[in-house]
Scaffold this motif. Structure first.
Motif, PDB file in Angstrom:
ATOM      1  N   ASP A 136      23.265 -21.296  12.608  1.00  0.00           N
ATOM      2  CA  ASP A 136      23.420 -20.385  11.478  1.00  0.00           C
ATOM      3  C   ASP A 136      23.547 -18.923  11.869  1.00  0.00           C
ATOM      4  OD1 ASP A 136      23.009 -22.480   9.530  1.00  0.00           O
ATOM      5  OD2 ASP A 136      20.928 -22.433  10.158  1.00  0.00           O
TER       6      ASP A 136
ATOM      7  N   ARG B  84      18.763 -18.333   5.478  1.00  0.00           N
ATOM      8  CA  ARG B  84      18.490 -16.936   5.121  1.00  0.00           C
ATOM      9  C   ARG B  84      16.989 -16.707   4.959  1.00  0.00           C
ATOM     10  NH1 ARG B  84      23.132 -14.390   4.385  1.00  0.00           N
ATOM     11  NH2 ARG B  84      24.967 -15.604   3.871  1.00  0.00           N
TER      12      ARG B  84
ATOM     13  N   GLU C  72      16.717 -23.732   5.203  1.00  0.00           N
ATOM     14  CA  GLU C  72      17.291 -22.474   4.703  1.00  0.00           C
ATOM     15  C   GLU C  72      17.590 -21.525   5.862  1.00  0.00           C
ATOM     16  OE1 GLU C  72      18.856 -19.503   2.833  1.00  0.00           O
ATOM     17  OE2 GLU C  72      18.294 -21.292   1.700  1.00  0.00           O
TER      18      GLU C  72
ATOM     19  N   ARG D 199      13.958 -26.320  11.299  1.00  0.00           N
ATOM     20  CA  ARG D 199      14.648 -25.185  11.924  1.00  0.00           C
ATOM     21  C   ARG D 199      14.146 -25.022  13.351  1.00  0.00           C
ATOM     22  NH1 ARG D 199      18.689 -23.262   9.823  1.00  0.00           N
ATOM     23  NH2 ARG D 199      18.381 -21.339  10.944  1.00  0.00           N
TER      24      ARG D 199
END
Length: 97
Positions: A54, A14, A12, A82
Motif C-alpha cells: 500500500d 490509511r 486498512e 498488516r
C-alpha cells in the motif's frame, strides 16, 4: 544506511502514521514516502496476482536496529492483517555491509 519500509497487508491502508513521521523527520532520518494507488490500477509483467503493498517510506539511519525501532512506530506493525517489511537499500559498492 538507507532502508525501505514496505507497508503491506489486507487491513486498512490509511492508518495514522503521524508519530512515525514526526520522530523520523525530527531525527533527520525520513527521506520520503508515499501511499500507493490501488493495485488494480497497476500493470504487472508478467501478469500475476497483485501483492498487497500500500505504501512505503525510505529512511536513512545509523543501522538496522534503528530501522526496526522506527518501523515499530508504524501502526501497520501492530494492526491485524498488516505488516512492515524492512529492506536495506543496496549501495553500488556495498560499503555499509
Amino acid at each position: 544506511m538507507k532502508f525501505l519500509l514496505i507497508l503491506q497487508g489486507d487491513g486498512e491502508a490509511r492508518l495514522p502514521r503521524d508519530e512515525f513521521e514526526r520522530v523520523a523527520h525530527d531525527a533527520g532520518e525520513l527521506v520520503g514516502g508515499e501511499l500507493l494507488a490501488d493495485a488494480q490500477l497497476s500493470v504487472r509483467l508478467p501478469d500475476r496476482e497483485p501483492t498487497k503493498i500500500d505504501g512505503y517510506y525510505v529512511i536513512d539511519v545509523e543501522n538496522r536496529d534503528r530501522a526496526v525501532e522506527l518501523a515499530r512506530l508504524l501502526p501497520d506493525a501492530r494492526a491485524a492483517g498488516r505488516s512492515v517489511e524492512i529492506r536495506a537499500v543496496m549501495h553500488p559498492a556495498a560499503v555499509d555491509f
